[in-house]
Design a protein around this motif. Structure first.
Motif, PDB file in Angstrom:
ATOM      1  N   VAL A   2       0.836  -1.195   0.000  1.00 10.68           N
ATOM      2  CA  VAL A   2       0.000   0.000   0.000  1.00 10.68           C
ATOM      3  C   VAL A   2       0.869   1.243   0.000  1.00 10.68           C
ATOM      4  O   VAL A   2       1.878   1.313   0.700  1.00 10.68           O
ATOM      5  N   ARG A   3       0.448   2.200  -0.801  1.00 12.02           N
ATOM      6  CA  ARG A   3       1.186   3.458  -0.841  1.00 12.02           C
ATOM      7  C   ARG A   3       0.184   4.599  -1.008  1.00 12.02           C
ATOM      8  O   ARG A   3      -0.697   4.536  -1.868  1.00 12.02           O
ATOM      9  N   LEU A   4       0.334   5.619  -0.169  1.00 13.69           N
ATOM     10  CA  LEU A   4      -0.437   6.852  -0.291  1.00 13.69           C
ATOM     11  C   LEU A   4       0.557   7.983  -0.522  1.00 13.69           C
ATOM     12  O   LEU A   4       1.535   8.100   0.222  1.00 13.69           O
ATOM     13  N   VAL A   5       0.303   8.796  -1.521  1.00 13.63           N
ATOM     14  CA  VAL A   5       1.219   9.881  -1.838  1.00 13.63           C
ATOM     15  C   VAL A   5       0.439  11.170  -2.034  1.00 13.63           C
ATOM     16  O   VAL A   5      -0.428  11.238  -2.912  1.00 13.63           O
ATOM     17  N   GLU A   6       0.785  12.159  -1.234  1.00 13.18           N
ATOM     18  CA  GLU A   6       0.153  13.469  -1.348  1.00 13.18           C
ATOM     19  C   GLU A   6       0.895  14.330  -2.369  1.00 13.18           C
ATOM     20  O   GLU A   6       2.098  14.186  -2.573  1.00 13.18           O
ATOM     21  N   SER A   7       0.163  15.248  -2.964  1.00 11.30           N
ATOM     22  CA  SER A   7       0.749  16.234  -3.864  1.00 11.30           C
ATOM     23  C   SER A   7      -0.135  17.462  -3.880  1.00 11.30           C
ATOM     24  O   SER A   7      -1.253  17.440  -3.363  1.00 11.30           O
ATOM     25  N   GLY A   8       0.380  18.541  -4.461  1.00 10.23           N
ATOM     26  CA  GLY A   8      -0.407  19.750  -4.612  1.00 10.23           C
ATOM     27  C   GLY A   8      -0.079  20.852  -3.631  1.00 10.23           C
ATOM     28  O   GLY A   8      -0.642  21.944  -3.696  1.00 10.23           O
ATOM     29  N   GLY A   9       0.813  20.569  -2.692  1.00  8.84           N
ATOM     30  CA  GLY A   9       1.212  21.601  -1.747  1.00  8.84           C
ATOM     31  C   GLY A   9       2.058  22.666  -2.427  1.00  8.84           C
ATOM     32  O   GLY A   9       2.450  22.543  -3.583  1.00  8.84           O
ATOM     33  N   GLY A  10       2.324  23.731  -1.677  1.00  9.57           N
ATOM     34  CA  GLY A  10       3.146  24.796  -2.219  1.00  9.57           C
ATOM     35  C   GLY A  10       3.005  26.067  -1.421  1.00  9.57           C
ATOM     36  O   GLY A  10       2.492  26.063  -0.296  1.00  9.57           O
TER      37      GLY A  10
END
Length: 115
Positions: A2-10
Motif C-alpha cells: 500500500v502506498r499513499l502519496v500526497e501532492s499539490g502543496g506549495g
C-alpha cells in the motif's frame, strides 16, 4: 504494498487556494475511510477532514466552510480543496487511509501561506 502519496502543496498568498491530492496505490482502495491531517511546526498533528466509506464527511471547525474533501474512486484519489487560506493553515498536510483495521499514511506535502 500500500502506498499513499500526497501532492499539490506549495506556497500561496493569504486568501488563495490550493487543491491537495492523495493518490492510493497497491492494494488500497480510496473508497475506504480517508482523512486529511496537518502538522504545523511545534504543534501536534491535527485532524482536518474525513470521509467514511459510506460517504459521510466531516470537518474540523477551523476549516469548515473553507475546505472540501472529495474523492474519485476511478482514480483511487482523495482530494482536499482549500480556499480562503490563511497563514494559520501553514503546515505539512498528511493523508491517512484506513483499510480493515490498518492505517496507512502518506509522507505529507508542505503548504505555506504567506501574509
Amino acid at each position: 504494498q500500500v502506498r499513499l502519496v500526497e501532492s499539490g502543496g506549495g506556497l500561496v498568498q493569504a486568501g488563495g487556494s490550493l487543491r491537495l491530492s492523495c493518490a492510493a496505490s497497491g492494494s488500497f482502495f480510496s473508497g475506504n475511510r480517508m482523512g486529511w491531517f496537518r502538522q504545523a511546526p511545534g504543534r501536534q498533528r491535527e485532524w482536518v477532514a474525513g470521509i467514511t466509506s459510506g460517504g459521510i464527511i466531516a470537518y474540523a471547525d477551523s476549516v469548515k466552510g473553507r475546505f472540501t474533501i472529495s474523492r474519485d474512486n476511478a482514480k483511487n484519489t482523495v482530494y482536499l480543496q482549500m480556499n480562503s487560506l490563511s497563514p494559520e493553515d501553514t503546515a505539512v498536510y498528511y493523508c491517512k487511509g484506513t483499510q480493515a483495521s490498518d492505517d496507512f499514511w502518506g509522507p505529507g506535502t508542505q503548504v505555506t501561506v504567506s501574509s
